[in-house]
Scaffold this motif. Structure first.
Motif, PDB file in Angstrom:
ATOM      1  N   SER A  22     124.232  81.549  77.209  1.00  0.00           N
ATOM      2  CA  SER A  22     124.388  82.498  76.121  1.00  0.00           C
ATOM      3  C   SER A  22     125.554  82.108  75.218  1.00  0.00           C
ATOM      4  O   SER A  22     126.464  81.393  75.625  1.00  0.00           O
ATOM      5  N   ILE A  23     125.516  82.586  73.988  1.00  0.00           N
ATOM      6  CA  ILE A  23     126.579  82.267  73.042  1.00  0.00           C
ATOM      7  C   ILE A  23     127.900  82.893  73.477  1.00  0.00           C
ATOM      8  O   ILE A  23     128.955  82.259  73.398  1.00  0.00           O
ATOM      9  N   THR A  24     127.856  84.134  73.938  1.00  0.00           N
ATOM     10  CA  THR A  24     129.097  84.771  74.388  1.00  0.00           C
ATOM     11  C   THR A  24     129.694  84.026  75.580  1.00  0.00           C
ATOM     12  O   THR A  24     130.906  83.856  75.673  1.00  0.00           O
ATOM     13  N   ALA A  25     128.834  83.569  76.489  1.00  0.00           N
ATOM     14  CA  ALA A  25     129.332  82.799  77.629  1.00  0.00           C
ATOM     15  C   ALA A  25     129.922  81.476  77.172  1.00  0.00           C
ATOM     16  O   ALA A  25     130.938  81.012  77.690  1.00  0.00           O
ATOM     17  N   ARG A  31     137.081  79.135  75.136  1.00  0.00           N
ATOM     18  CA  ARG A  31     138.217  79.900  74.617  1.00  0.00           C
ATOM     19  C   ARG A  31     139.573  79.195  74.786  1.00  0.00           C
ATOM     20  O   ARG A  31     140.360  79.142  73.818  1.00  0.00           O
ATOM     21  N   PRO A  32     139.901  78.616  75.942  1.00  0.00           N
ATOM     22  CA  PRO A  32     141.227  77.998  76.077  1.00  0.00           C
ATOM     23  C   PRO A  32     141.442  76.792  75.162  1.00  0.00           C
ATOM     24  O   PRO A  32     142.581  76.423  74.888  1.00  0.00           O
ATOM     25  N   SER A  33     140.359  76.154  74.713  1.00  0.00           N
ATOM     26  CA  SER A  33     140.497  74.938  73.912  1.00  0.00           C
ATOM     27  C   SER A  33     140.364  75.190  72.418  1.00  0.00           C
ATOM     28  O   SER A  33     140.452  74.253  71.622  1.00  0.00           O
ATOM     29  N   LEU A  34     140.165  76.447  72.011  1.00  0.00           N
ATOM     30  CA  LEU A  34     139.971  76.746  70.592  1.00  0.00           C
ATOM     31  C   LEU A  34     141.289  76.707  69.831  1.00  0.00           C
ATOM     32  O   LEU A  34     142.353  77.008  70.370  1.00  0.00           O
ATOM     33  N   SER A  35     141.200  76.347  68.555  1.00  0.00           N
ATOM     34  CA  SER A  35     142.357  76.425  67.666  1.00  0.00           C
ATOM     35  C   SER A  35     142.669  77.892  67.404  1.00  0.00           C
ATOM     36  O   SER A  35     141.838  78.766  67.687  1.00  0.00           O
ATOM     37  N   ILE A  41     138.088  83.902  65.454  1.00  0.00           N
ATOM     38  CA  ILE A  41     136.656  84.092  65.209  1.00  0.00           C
ATOM     39  C   ILE A  41     135.930  84.356  66.521  1.00  0.00           C
ATOM     40  O   ILE A  41     135.111  85.277  66.625  1.00  0.00           O
ATOM     41  N   GLY A  42     136.240  83.551  67.542  1.00  0.00           N
ATOM     42  CA  GLY A  42     135.593  83.728  68.834  1.00  0.00           C
ATOM     43  C   GLY A  42     135.877  85.084  69.438  1.00  0.00           C
ATOM     44  O   GLY A  42     134.973  85.731  69.982  1.00  0.00           O
ATOM     45  N   ASP A  43     137.126  85.538  69.347  1.00  0.00           N
ATOM     46  CA  ASP A  43     137.486  86.843  69.904  1.00  0.00           C
ATOM     47  C   ASP A  43     136.750  87.968  69.192  1.00  0.00           C
ATOM     48  O   ASP A  43     136.339  88.955  69.817  1.00  0.00           O
ATOM     49  N   ALA A  44     136.591  87.830  67.877  1.00  0.00           N
ATOM     50  CA  ALA A  44     135.871  88.853  67.122  1.00  0.00           C
ATOM     51  C   ALA A  44     134.422  88.954  67.590  1.00  0.00           C
ATOM     52  O   ALA A  44     133.856  90.051  67.695  1.00  0.00           O
ATOM     53  N   VAL A  45     133.835  87.823  67.892  1.00  0.00           N
ATOM     54  CA  VAL A  45     132.450  87.817  68.379  1.00  0.00           C
ATOM     55  C   VAL A  45     132.373  88.437  69.768  1.00  0.00           C
ATOM     56  O   VAL A  45     131.478  89.237  70.054  1.00  0.00           O
ATOM     57  N   LEU A  46     133.329  88.105  70.631  1.00  0.00           N
ATOM     58  CA  LEU A  46     133.300  88.622  71.994  1.00  0.00           C
ATOM     59  C   LEU A  46     133.558  90.120  72.049  1.00  0.00           C
ATOM     60  O   LEU A  46     132.979  90.831  72.873  1.00  0.00           O
ATOM     61  N   VAL A  47     134.437  90.609  71.178  1.00  0.00           N
ATOM     62  CA  VAL A  47     134.779  92.036  71.185  1.00  0.00           C
ATOM     63  C   VAL A  47     133.601  92.892  70.736  1.00  0.00           C
ATOM     64  O   VAL A  47     133.330  93.949  71.312  1.00  0.00           O
ATOM     65  N   ALA A  48     132.882  92.440  69.711  1.00  0.00           N
ATOM     66  CA  ALA A  48     131.797  93.267  69.167  1.00  0.00           C
ATOM     67  C   ALA A  48     130.628  92.400  68.709  1.00  0.00           C
ATOM     68  O   ALA A  48     130.367  92.273  67.512  1.00  0.00           O
ATOM     69  N   PRO A  49     129.911  91.772  69.645  1.00  0.00           N
ATOM     70  CA  PRO A  49     128.814  90.885  69.250  1.00  0.00           C
ATOM     71  C   PRO A  49     127.719  91.590  68.459  1.00  0.00           C
ATOM     72  O   PRO A  49     127.135  91.004  67.543  1.00  0.00           O
ATOM     73  N   LEU A  79     130.288  75.671  68.334  1.00  0.00           N
ATOM     74  CA  LEU A  79     129.187  76.220  69.124  1.00  0.00           C
ATOM     75  C   LEU A  79     127.933  75.366  69.061  1.00  0.00           C
ATOM     76  O   LEU A  79     126.962  75.637  69.771  1.00  0.00           O
ATOM     77  N   GLU A  80     127.937  74.339  68.197  1.00  0.00           N
ATOM     78  CA  GLU A  80     126.803  73.420  68.045  1.00  0.00           C
ATOM     79  C   GLU A  80     125.538  74.169  67.642  1.00  0.00           C
ATOM     80  O   GLU A  80     124.431  73.888  68.134  1.00  0.00           O
ATOM     81  N   LEU A  81     125.704  75.114  66.713  1.00  0.00           N
ATOM     82  CA  LEU A  81     124.580  75.851  66.148  1.00  0.00           C
ATOM     83  C   LEU A  81     124.268  75.321  64.746  1.00  0.00           C
ATOM     84  O   LEU A  81     125.011  74.511  64.196  1.00  0.00           O
ATOM     85  N   LYS A  82     123.168  75.795  64.174  1.00  0.00           N
ATOM     86  CA  LYS A  82     122.798  75.352  62.829  1.00  0.00           C
ATOM     87  C   LYS A  82     123.710  75.963  61.769  1.00  0.00           C
ATOM     88  O   LYS A  82     123.894  75.389  60.696  1.00  0.00           O
ATOM     89  N   GLY A  83     124.239  77.138  62.040  1.00  0.00           N
ATOM     90  CA  GLY A  83     125.104  77.804  61.081  1.00  0.00           C
ATOM     91  C   GLY A  83     125.316  79.253  61.466  1.00  0.00           C
ATOM     92  O   GLY A  83     124.972  79.682  62.581  1.00  0.00           O
ATOM     93  N   PHE A  84     125.874  80.035  60.540  1.00  0.00           N
ATOM     94  CA  PHE A  84     126.191  81.428  60.824  1.00  0.00           C
ATOM     95  C   PHE A  84     124.935  82.243  61.086  1.00  0.00           C
ATOM     96  O   PHE A  84     124.916  83.121  61.958  1.00  0.00           O
TER      97      PHE A  84
END
Length: 296
Positions: A22-25, A31-35, A41-49, A79-84
């Motif tokens: 999953s994307i959240t997983a 998370r530890p390796s993110l700038s 951005i990642g935290d915003a997604v995890l808090v309220a997907p 995330l290696e996705l196509k985009g937003f």
């Protein structure tokens, strides 16, 4: 018949990763390796997907005090996705099935209990989609082929390593587990090209385990890792990685992560038993006879 010799590790080769489902997983694993920007951005997604699904790329950029370009790069490069839009589609599917981790609503004991149990359930639920079956098969073949298997883990990973070593021996695998880090290091140096090092580390940043992995690599042994995070010195050292873990509660390593890692050990044991039923049956009979001597 000669035993196949495991190839030496190519230091420039990209490790084989069992991709997080999953994307959240995946965000939690990264998370530890993110700038700092990526972390916001990642935290915003995890808090309220579920809320992210209704936002535009500009609105997410404003919410995280970043830029549209940063959000797009986070989706594509991290995330290696196509985009937003791809991110929103995947989050919509996840939130519709309740994949995201529940959090305590009002901070009551009942909410905390619910959050901890939900974290454990989510970790196991994410595991099904995180596993690369081809990687699992390759790992089991390497373990069965090895003359010796050193199972390495310290701290909270040590009990998992001990359990893995015990259960591998039940299947007829010549496995050893050493609790002292110096002994682990020495044993890794003597594995040779027909040996295998199975290492377990939640964070992938434990110095003692990394030292053991480097020694195993220098000896030409196959290196296999079980860890919670996708990018770490640990995953760079291992030829084969299983990325599986759960979120942490109150800033502490969650027991849920260890539960997931124990489940991975279960999977490897089951696959090993299927791989060589004759050896497994013979080894289990020896185990049964030995245990019987300790029963009242």
């Amino acid at each position: 018949m000669d035993r196949p010799v495991s190839p030496r590790v190519d230091p420039d080769a990209r490790p084989a990763l069992a991709l997080v489902g999953s994307i959240t997983a995946r965000i939690r694993a990264l998370r530890p390796s993110l700038s700092p920007t990526g972390a916001r951005i990642g935290d915003a997604v995890l808090v309220a997907p579920a809320e992210i699904v209704a936002l535009t790329v500009s609105e997410l950029a404003d919410r995280t005090d970043t830029s549209v370009g940063s959000v797009v790069r986070f989706c594509q490069d991290t995330l290696e996705l196509k985009g937003f839009h791809d991110l929103k589609l995947r989050l919509a599917a996840e939130t519709a099935t309740g994949v995201e981790t529940a959090k305590g609503r009002d901070g009551t004991p009942a909410d905390t209990v619910h959050a901890v149990l939900q974290t454990a359930l989510t970790g196991l639920d994410d595991l099904a989609g995180a596993l690369d079956h081809a990687v699992l098969v390759e790992i089991t073949q390497q373990i069965r082929r090895a003359d010796r298997v050193l199972v390495a883990g310290v701290g909270t990973s040590a009990p998992i390593a001990a359990d893995a070593g015990y259960r591998l021996r039940m299947l007829g695998v010549h496995a050893e587990v050493l609790t002292d880090p110096h002994q682990q290091h020495l044993a890794a140096r003597t594995l040779g090209t027909t040996g295998c090092c199975l290492a377990i580390s939640h964070t992938g940043q434990t110095q003692e385990t990394l030292t053991t992995l480097r020694a195993a690599t220098d000896a030409g042994a196959v290196t296999v890792g079980i860890t919670s995070y996708l990018r770490s010195p640990f995953t760079e050292l291992c030829q084969h990685n299983i990325i599986a873990g759960a979120t942490e509660q109150h800033g502490l390593e969650a027991t849920a992560s260890r539960l997931v890692h124990l489940t991975v050990v279960d999977l490897l044991v089951a696959l090993l038993a299927d791989l060589d039923p004759t050896t497994t049956t013979r080894a289990q009979q020896l185990y049964t006879d030995a245990v019987a001597a300790h029963r009242v």
